[in-house]
Design an enzyme around this catalytic site. Structure first.
Site, PDB file in Angstrom:
ATOM      1  N   CYS A 135       2.324 -73.879 -56.218  1.00  0.00           N
ATOM      2  CA  CYS A 135       3.037 -72.641 -56.542  1.00  0.00           C
ATOM      3  C   CYS A 135       3.137 -72.506 -58.050  1.00  0.00           C
ATOM      4  O   CYS A 135       3.912 -73.224 -58.693  1.00  0.00           O
ATOM      5  CB  CYS A 135       4.418 -72.639 -55.896  1.00  0.00           C
ATOM      6  SG  CYS A 135       5.437 -71.220 -56.358  1.00  0.00           S
ATOM      7  N   CYS A 138       6.551 -71.464 -59.324  1.00  0.00           N
ATOM      8  CA  CYS A 138       7.550 -72.538 -59.245  1.00  0.00           C
ATOM      9  C   CYS A 138       7.350 -73.583 -60.341  1.00  0.00           C
ATOM     10  O   CYS A 138       8.320 -74.044 -60.957  1.00  0.00           O
ATOM     11  CB  CYS A 138       7.466 -73.236 -57.888  1.00  0.00           C
ATOM     12  SG  CYS A 138       7.565 -72.143 -56.457  1.00  0.00           S
ATOM     13  N   ASP A 139       6.114 -73.994 -60.581  1.00  0.00           N
ATOM     14  CA  ASP A 139       5.844 -75.171 -61.402  1.00  0.00           C
ATOM     15  C   ASP A 139       5.052 -74.890 -62.674  1.00  0.00           C
ATOM     16  O   ASP A 139       4.789 -75.814 -63.454  1.00  0.00           O
ATOM     17  CB  ASP A 139       5.078 -76.211 -60.572  1.00  0.00           C
ATOM     18  CG  ASP A 139       5.864 -76.673 -59.358  1.00  0.00           C
ATOM     19  OD1 ASP A 139       7.093 -76.801 -59.487  1.00  0.00           O
ATOM     20  OD2 ASP A 139       5.267 -76.891 -58.292  1.00  0.00           O
TER      21      ASP A 139
END
Length: 314
Positions: A135, A138-139
């Site tokens: 993701c 997300c990261d």
């Protein structure tokens, strides 16, 4: 062991599930969460979450899941750790069989989530959170100023590559074909943002020390292999909804996601779907949490209407 009855049962203990449970419990309902692994679901596998509001320094996904669970406990939610084996959702009450016994509920909220499709390479799971990610939203910030590889050719992969291009020193996009499956509007944007595309290629191996250090890429036309040194690999080849248990019970779309609109209502009265398991445009922790609050609202509405019908029939 007798059948345990609740007003609402939530299947799945991720952020959407625990939010739904919390809101239902605060409405005075008896609630149980059935979770097969640990609180947080997929969120619990993320080392650091930086895009969930309220945690200016970020937070470990496992810890956030535990906090959500403890908050729900505070309002009387029961958590049962066990695997759901079968469900009967069309009747009344709804019936659920699990490794921890039999349950009944007047309303059920499905929060089983989805998991990223993996490449299936050796060391892939061991390197998750240590260079392998699924993701970009997300990261991605963890790789600011670094070199990353994105694997895939659909809209998600291209969107991830463009997002990472704003943060990273260098972005490679590895795609098995000679043409992207993504929308045409993205193609010029990739070139303009300096994303280097490796056509007709696949990743065949991961290189590591303590973390990922690079990937081996094979040219599918010639068989030639080369190594790309990188700090991160983002795998974007789709997700698999964890909904097989509900096939034939509620309507699923062709990809296996539960058909439910922004009300979270499914095709079966009294059954709601939240988070990554349902049809939706964006799958993030915050959207799962929002789904949970919405599902609790409509579950309460359903239970109240049901109670009025029972009263009128009596």
């Amino acid at each position: 062991m007798g059948v345990k009855h609740y007003d609402v049962i939530v299947i799945g203990g991720g952020p959407g599930g625990y939010t739904a449970a919390l809101y239902c419990a605060r409405s005075g309902r008896s609630v149980a969460v059935l979770e097969k692994l640990s609180a947080g679901g997929q969120m619990a596998t993320t080392d650091r979450i930086d895009n969930y509001p309220g945690f200016e320094e970020g937070i470990d996904g496992f810890e956030l899941g535990e906090r959500m669970e403890r908050q729900a406990w505070r309002f009387g939610v029961s958590t049962v750790y066990g695997e759901v084996r079968s469900v009967e959702l069309a009747g009344r009450p709804k019936r659920i069989e699990s490794t921890e016994g039999s349950f009944e509920a007047e309303a059920v909220i499905l929060a089983t989530g989805a998991f990223p499709r993996e490449l299936g390479l050796p060391d892939e799971q061991a390197l998750r959170g240590r260079g392998v990610a699924y993701c970009a939203a997300c990261d991605g910030m963890l790789y600011r100023g670094k070199t990353v590889v994105v694997n895939g050719g659909g809209n998600t992969a291209v969107g991830d590559a463009l997002y990472l291009a704003k943060l990273c020193k260098k972005v490679y996009l590895v795609h098995r074909r000679d043409e992207l499956r993504a929308s045409a509007v993205y193609r010029d944007a990739l070139r303009e943002n300096g994303v280097e595309i490796l056509w007709n290629s696949r990743i065949t191996a991961l290189r590591k020390e303590k973390r990922l250090t690079g990937v081996e890429v094979e040219d599918l036309r010639t068989g030639a292999r080369r190594e790309l040194f990188c700090d991160g690999l983002f795998v974007a080849i789709g997700r698999v909804p964890d909904t097989a248990l509900f096939a034939g019970q509620v309507e699923l779309d062709p990809s296996g996601y539960i058909v439910a609109d922004e009300t979270t209502r499914t095709s079966v009265p009294g059954v709601f779907a939240v988070g990554d398991a349902r049809t939706k445009a964006v799958r993030q922790i915050v959207t799962a949490v929002a789904d949970g609050a919405v599902a609790a609202h409509y579950a309460e509405e359903f239970l109240l209407e049901d109670a009025v019908k029972d009263k009128n029939l009596s």
